[in-house]
Structure formats: structure tokens, C-alpha cells
Design a protein around this motif. Structure first.
Motif, PDB file in Angstrom:
ATOM      1  N   TYR A   1     -30.063  24.640  34.421  1.00 20.44           N
ATOM      2  CA  TYR A   1     -30.766  25.165  33.251  1.00 20.44           C
ATOM      3  C   TYR A   1     -32.217  25.586  33.541  1.00 20.44           C
ATOM      4  CZ  TYR A   1     -27.385  24.791  29.428  1.00 20.44           C
ATOM      5  OH  TYR A   1     -26.321  25.006  28.579  1.00 20.44           O
ATOM      6  N   PRO A   2     -33.013  24.789  34.265  1.00 19.18           N
ATOM      7  CA  PRO A   2     -34.396  25.205  34.538  1.00 19.18           C
ATOM      8  C   PRO A   2     -34.487  26.538  35.274  1.00 19.18           C
ATOM      9  CG  PRO A   2     -34.133  22.867  34.972  1.00 19.18           C
ATOM     10  CD  PRO A   2     -32.763  23.407  34.740  1.00 19.18           C
ATOM     11  N   ARG A   3     -33.570  26.793  36.179  1.00 25.82           N
ATOM     12  CA  ARG A   3     -33.560  28.060  36.917  1.00 25.82           C
ATOM     13  C   ARG A   3     -33.454  29.240  35.960  1.00 25.82           C
ATOM     14  NH1 ARG A   3     -30.650  29.613  42.202  1.00 25.82           N
ATOM     15  NH2 ARG A   3     -30.715  31.908  42.144  1.00 25.82           N
ATOM     16  N   TRP A   4     -32.509  29.157  35.025  1.00 30.73           N
ATOM     17  CA  TRP A   4     -32.277  30.286  34.126  1.00 30.73           C
ATOM     18  C   TRP A   4     -33.333  30.368  33.028  1.00 30.73           C
ATOM     19  CZ3 TRP A   4     -29.819  33.086  37.075  1.00 30.73           C
ATOM     20  CH2 TRP A   4     -28.768  32.615  37.854  1.00 30.73           C
ATOM     21  N   GLU A   5     -33.879  29.237  32.638  1.00 32.43           N
ATOM     22  CA  GLU A   5     -35.000  29.273  31.689  1.00 32.43           C
ATOM     23  C   GLU A   5     -36.167  30.045  32.286  1.00 32.43           C
ATOM     24  OE1 GLU A   5     -34.213  25.099  29.249  1.00 32.43           O
ATOM     25  OE2 GLU A   5     -35.652  25.142  30.892  1.00 32.43           O
ATOM     26  N   ASN A   6     -36.408  29.824  33.572  1.00 30.87           N
ATOM     27  CA  ASN A   6     -37.475  30.544  34.256  1.00 30.87           C
ATOM     28  C   ASN A   6     -37.154  32.034  34.351  1.00 30.87           C
ATOM     29  OD1 ASN A   6     -39.966  30.554  36.040  1.00 30.87           O
ATOM     30  ND2 ASN A   6     -38.448  31.328  37.491  1.00 30.87           N
ATOM     31  N   GLU A   7     -35.908  32.364  34.630  1.00 29.76           N
ATOM     32  CA  GLU A   7     -35.537  33.769  34.809  1.00 29.76           C
ATOM     33  C   GLU A   7     -35.570  34.557  33.504  1.00 29.76           C
ATOM     34  OE1 GLU A   7     -32.208  36.530  37.059  1.00 29.76           O
ATOM     35  OE2 GLU A   7     -32.750  34.528  37.753  1.00 29.76           O
ATOM     36  N   VAL A   8     -35.149  33.932  32.419  1.00 28.04           N
ATOM     37  CA  VAL A   8     -35.137  34.668  31.144  1.00 28.04           C
ATOM     38  C   VAL A   8     -36.435  34.482  30.365  1.00 28.04           C
ATOM     39  CG1 VAL A   8     -32.635  34.496  30.978  1.00 28.04           C
ATOM     40  CG2 VAL A   8     -34.041  32.807  29.792  1.00 28.04           C
ATOM     41  N   GLY A   9     -37.325  33.607  30.861  1.00 29.10           N
ATOM     42  CA  GLY A   9     -38.610  33.414  30.209  1.00 29.10           C
ATOM     43  C   GLY A   9     -38.527  32.665  28.900  1.00 29.10           C
ATOM     44  N   ARG A  10     -37.577  31.720  28.832  1.00 28.17           N
ATOM     45  CA  ARG A  10     -37.411  30.916  27.617  1.00 28.17           C
ATOM     46  C   ARG A  10     -37.212  29.469  28.016  1.00 28.17           C
ATOM     47  NH1 ARG A  10     -32.312  33.773  25.370  1.00 28.17           N
ATOM     48  NH2 ARG A  10     -32.244  31.955  23.996  1.00 28.17           N
ATOM     49  N   SER A  11     -37.900  28.563  27.345  1.00 24.39           N
ATOM     50  CA  SER A  11     -37.730  27.140  27.629  1.00 24.39           C
ATOM     51  C   SER A  11     -36.846  26.502  26.567  1.00 24.39           C
ATOM     52  CB  SER A  11     -39.081  26.436  27.671  1.00 24.39           C
ATOM     53  OG  SER A  11     -39.734  26.547  26.415  1.00 24.39           O
ATOM     54  N   GLY A  12     -36.274  25.372  26.926  1.00 28.36           N
ATOM     55  CA  GLY A  12     -35.486  24.607  25.974  1.00 28.36           C
ATOM     56  C   GLY A  12     -34.166  25.245  25.584  1.00 28.36           C
ATOM     57  N   LEU A  13     -33.505  25.929  26.541  1.00 28.22           N
ATOM     58  CA  LEU A  13     -32.190  26.487  26.239  1.00 28.22           C
ATOM     59  C   LEU A  13     -31.248  25.342  25.836  1.00 28.22           C
ATOM     60  CD1 LEU A  13     -31.716  29.060  29.160  1.00 28.22           C
ATOM     61  CD2 LEU A  13     -32.307  29.537  26.772  1.00 28.22           C
ATOM     62  N   PRO A  14     -30.521  25.480  24.728  1.00 32.17           N
ATOM     63  CA  PRO A  14     -29.673  24.387  24.246  1.00 32.17           C
ATOM     64  C   PRO A  14     -28.365  24.277  25.024  1.00 32.17           C
ATOM     65  CG  PRO A  14     -29.430  26.274  22.815  1.00 32.17           C
ATOM     66  CD  PRO A  14     -30.518  26.631  23.792  1.00 32.17           C
TER      67      PRO A  14
ATOM     68  N   HIS B   1     -25.767  39.781  27.367  1.00 31.91           N
ATOM     69  CA  HIS B   1     -26.176  40.101  26.001  1.00 31.91           C
ATOM     70  C   HIS B   1     -26.721  38.863  25.296  1.00 31.91           C
ATOM     71  CE1 HIS B   1     -26.112  42.019  22.042  1.00 31.91           C
ATOM     72  NE2 HIS B   1     -25.578  40.897  21.590  1.00 31.91           N
ATOM     73  N   LYS B   2     -26.044  37.739  25.457  1.00 35.56           N
ATOM     74  CA  LYS B   2     -26.484  36.520  24.784  1.00 35.56           C
ATOM     75  C   LYS B   2     -27.867  36.088  25.252  1.00 35.56           C
ATOM     76  CE  LYS B   2     -25.272  31.725  23.808  1.00 35.56           C
ATOM     77  NZ  LYS B   2     -24.362  30.584  24.058  1.00 35.56           N
ATOM     78  N   LEU B   3     -28.122  36.225  26.540  1.00 34.89           N
ATOM     79  CA  LEU B   3     -29.406  35.806  27.095  1.00 34.89           C
ATOM     80  C   LEU B   3     -30.492  36.864  26.912  1.00 34.89           C
ATOM     81  CD1 LEU B   3     -28.206  34.133  30.413  1.00 34.89           C
ATOM     82  CD2 LEU B   3     -28.946  32.983  28.319  1.00 34.89           C
ATOM     83  N   GLY B   4     -30.107  38.031  26.377  1.00 39.01           N
ATOM     84  CA  GLY B   4     -31.079  39.103  26.204  1.00 39.01           C
ATOM     85  C   GLY B   4     -31.540  39.693  27.515  1.00 39.01           C
ATOM     86  N   LYS B   5     -30.682  39.584  28.544  1.00 41.33           N
ATOM     87  CA  LYS B   5     -31.030  40.058  29.883  1.00 41.33           C
ATOM     88  C   LYS B   5     -29.762  40.606  30.562  1.00 41.33           C
ATOM     89  CE  LYS B   5     -33.693  38.504  33.925  1.00 41.33           C
ATOM     90  NZ  LYS B   5     -34.760  39.510  33.790  1.00 41.33           N
ATOM     91  N   PRO B   6     -29.388  41.828  30.217  1.00 40.30           N
ATOM     92  CA  PRO B   6     -28.138  42.404  30.747  1.00 40.30           C
ATOM     93  C   PRO B   6     -28.072  42.456  32.264  1.00 40.30           C
ATOM     94  CG  PRO B   6     -28.967  43.722  28.919  1.00 40.30           C
ATOM     95  CD  PRO B   6     -30.046  42.737  29.254  1.00 40.30           C
ATOM     96  N   ASP B   7     -29.226  42.509  32.923  1.00 39.33           N
ATOM     97  CA  ASP B   7     -29.227  42.621  34.379  1.00 39.33           C
ATOM     98  C   ASP B   7     -29.109  41.273  35.089  1.00 39.33           C
ATOM     99  OD1 ASP B   7     -31.696  41.655  33.658  1.00 39.33           O
ATOM    100  OD2 ASP B   7     -32.848  42.991  34.968  1.00 39.33           O
ATOM    101  N   ILE B   8     -28.870  40.211  34.341  1.00 38.87           N
ATOM    102  CA  ILE B   8     -28.804  38.881  34.951  1.00 38.87           C
ATOM    103  C   ILE B   8     -27.478  38.609  35.651  1.00 38.87           C
ATOM    104  CG2 ILE B   8     -27.791  37.515  33.053  1.00 38.87           C
ATOM    105  CD1 ILE B   8     -29.968  35.400  33.608  1.00 38.87           C
ATOM    106  N   LEU B   9     -26.457  39.418  35.381  1.00 40.11           N
ATOM    107  CA  LEU B   9     -25.119  39.116  35.879  1.00 40.11           C
ATOM    108  C   LEU B   9     -25.053  39.057  37.399  1.00 40.11           C
ATOM    109  CD1 LEU B   9     -22.867  41.155  33.439  1.00 40.11           C
ATOM    110  CD2 LEU B   9     -23.727  38.815  33.234  1.00 40.11           C
TER     111      LEU B   9
END
Length: 226
Positions: free
Chosen positions: A79-92, A137-145
Motif C-alpha cells: 500500500y505505501p508504494r502505491w500511495e506514493n505513486e498516486v499521491g494519496r495517503s490512507g488508501l482504504p 480508472h479507480k486510482l485516477g491514474k490510467p498509466d499505472i497499469l
């Protein structure tokens, strides 16, 4: 409990959250798309049968769900890795569409064919998860795949050997593992990242727990290389 001496199984392992949702229809790039990726933590106990968690569903049953992908698990360690990549903390919990948010089980240590006891449940690891555009789409970052796939942080699917009740804070025990000790990360490499060769594919195809969809693609790749 398994006591084979593998380093990945000498630590705390537990279920942190049980997540579910029924499919919903969204507008993505101007098209109506059905998806079950919006999992939310449930309170109390959930019932699990051969086809998964009661009250949960998948939209595209050609690539999700079914006997071999009845439950999707994702490690909290990522989770911390992806929180950093999408620029959002506290992903549920449930952010990645997982039914089970787990602690202590990661893809470089968990093996295909591992059998895990979680309270009443007996589950068998069958395959890594391959991300689709709905996650982007859910993460608001289409290029994350691409980065999600290449990271190896795929999570993994379970087949349900024995159903029953499951809840957060359930301790996980490793009952047994396949003799080949093919990790989830190794299978992901063979299946989608172009890694490995003929002998690696032959080894993988010895593992009975691999889901039919993945097995078919590994066999096709082996045929091309042989």
C-alpha cells in the motif's frame, strides 16, 4: 502448521480486512462499463463458498471469479508504494479490488499451490492477478497499469477448498505447499513478463494448482519455444 523452514513463513500472518461489493456501472472514456472493483470493508463475519464471498461479485467472469479465482488477496505491505505513486495517503482496504487485505504474505514468498488456513476457510493459491484498465480508472491514474504489472506486486487468487466464515483479525496458517515451490512472482514473470525459458515453463506446468487459464497460456508459450 507448515514448518518447512521457508523464511517467508516465520512471521506474523493475518487477515486485516474482508472486502466486498456487487458490480456497478460506470462511465469510462464515454462508455458504460460494469465493474466489481470497488470493494469496501465489511463489518463482522462474511460467508465464503466455492465461488467466493457472499454479497460480492465480479463483472467480467471470463477473467475474474469462478472456482479458480474465487477470492483475490492483496498484501498491505504494498500500500505505501502505491500511495506514493498516486499521491494519496490512507488508501482504504479493498482499494485494489481485493476481497482479503493480508499482512505477512507477499508474492516473492507465497507459492502457487500453498494451502492456507484462515479460521474455517481452507484456501489454495492459484495465480497472480493481472491488472486491467478499471484499476487505473479507480486510482485516477490510467498509466499505472504497466508499473503495477512490472512491479510484481500483483496480489494473488485463491481457490476455496473448504468454505465457512471469515473476518478481520483472523490468523493465517500455512498448511502445505507444492513441491515445486513456484512463487507467485515467478509465475507472473512466466505468464506476463516474458521471463524464464523452456525448463522454467515445464517446471511451472507440473504445479497442479495453476488455474486453467494461466496453464493454457503457459503451454502455448512452451510450444512456441520448444
Amino acid at each position: 502448521m507448515f514448518s518447512g523452514g521457508d523464511p517467508g513463513y516465520n512471521k506474523r500472518m493475518k487477515v486485516l480486512s474482508v472486502n466486498r461489493s456487487l458490480p456497478r456501472t460506470l462511465l469510462i472514456n464515454g462508455k458504460e462499463v460494469s465493474t466489481g472493483i470497488y470493494k469496501e470493508p465489511q463489518q463482522g463475519h462474511g460467508k465464503v463458498g466455492k465461488l467466493g464471498l457472499e454479497g460480492d461479485g465480479q463483472a467480467d467472469l471470463t477473467v475474474h471469479g469462478g472456482l479458480w479465482q474465487a477470492l483475490y488477496a492483496y498484501p498491505i505491505e504494498h500500500y505505501p508504494r502505491w500511495e506514493n505513486e498516486v499521491g494519496r495517503s490512507g488508501l482504504p482496504p479493498g482499494t485494489f479490488g481485493e476481497n482479503l487485505t493480508l499482512e505477512g504474505l507477499i508474492e516473492t514468498e507465497v507459492c502457487i499451490g500453498d494451502i492456507h488456513r484462515m479460521g474455517e476457510l481452507l484456501l489454495e493459491v492459484t495465480s497472480p492477478r493481472i491488472p486491467c484498465f478499471k484499476l487505473g480508472h479507480k486510482l485516477g491514474k490510467p498509466d499505472i497499469l504497466k508499473s503495477f504489472l512490472q512491479s510484481g506486486c500483483s496480489g494473488f487468487y485463491y481457490r476455496v477448498l473448504e468454505g465457512g466464515s471469515i473476518s478481520a483479525d483472523t490468523v493465517i496458517e500455512v498448511v502445505s505447499r507444492d513441491a515445486e515451490k513456484l512463487t507467485v512472482r515467478e509465475l507472473l514473470g512466466l505468464y506476463r513478463l516474458g521471463e524464464g525459458g523452456v525448463e522454467d515453463l515445464r517446471r511451472a506446468l507440473q504445479v497442479a494448482a495453476i488455474s486453467p487459464l494461466v496453464r493454457h497460456e503457459l503451454a502455448a508459450r512452451l510450444a512456441k519455444l520448444s
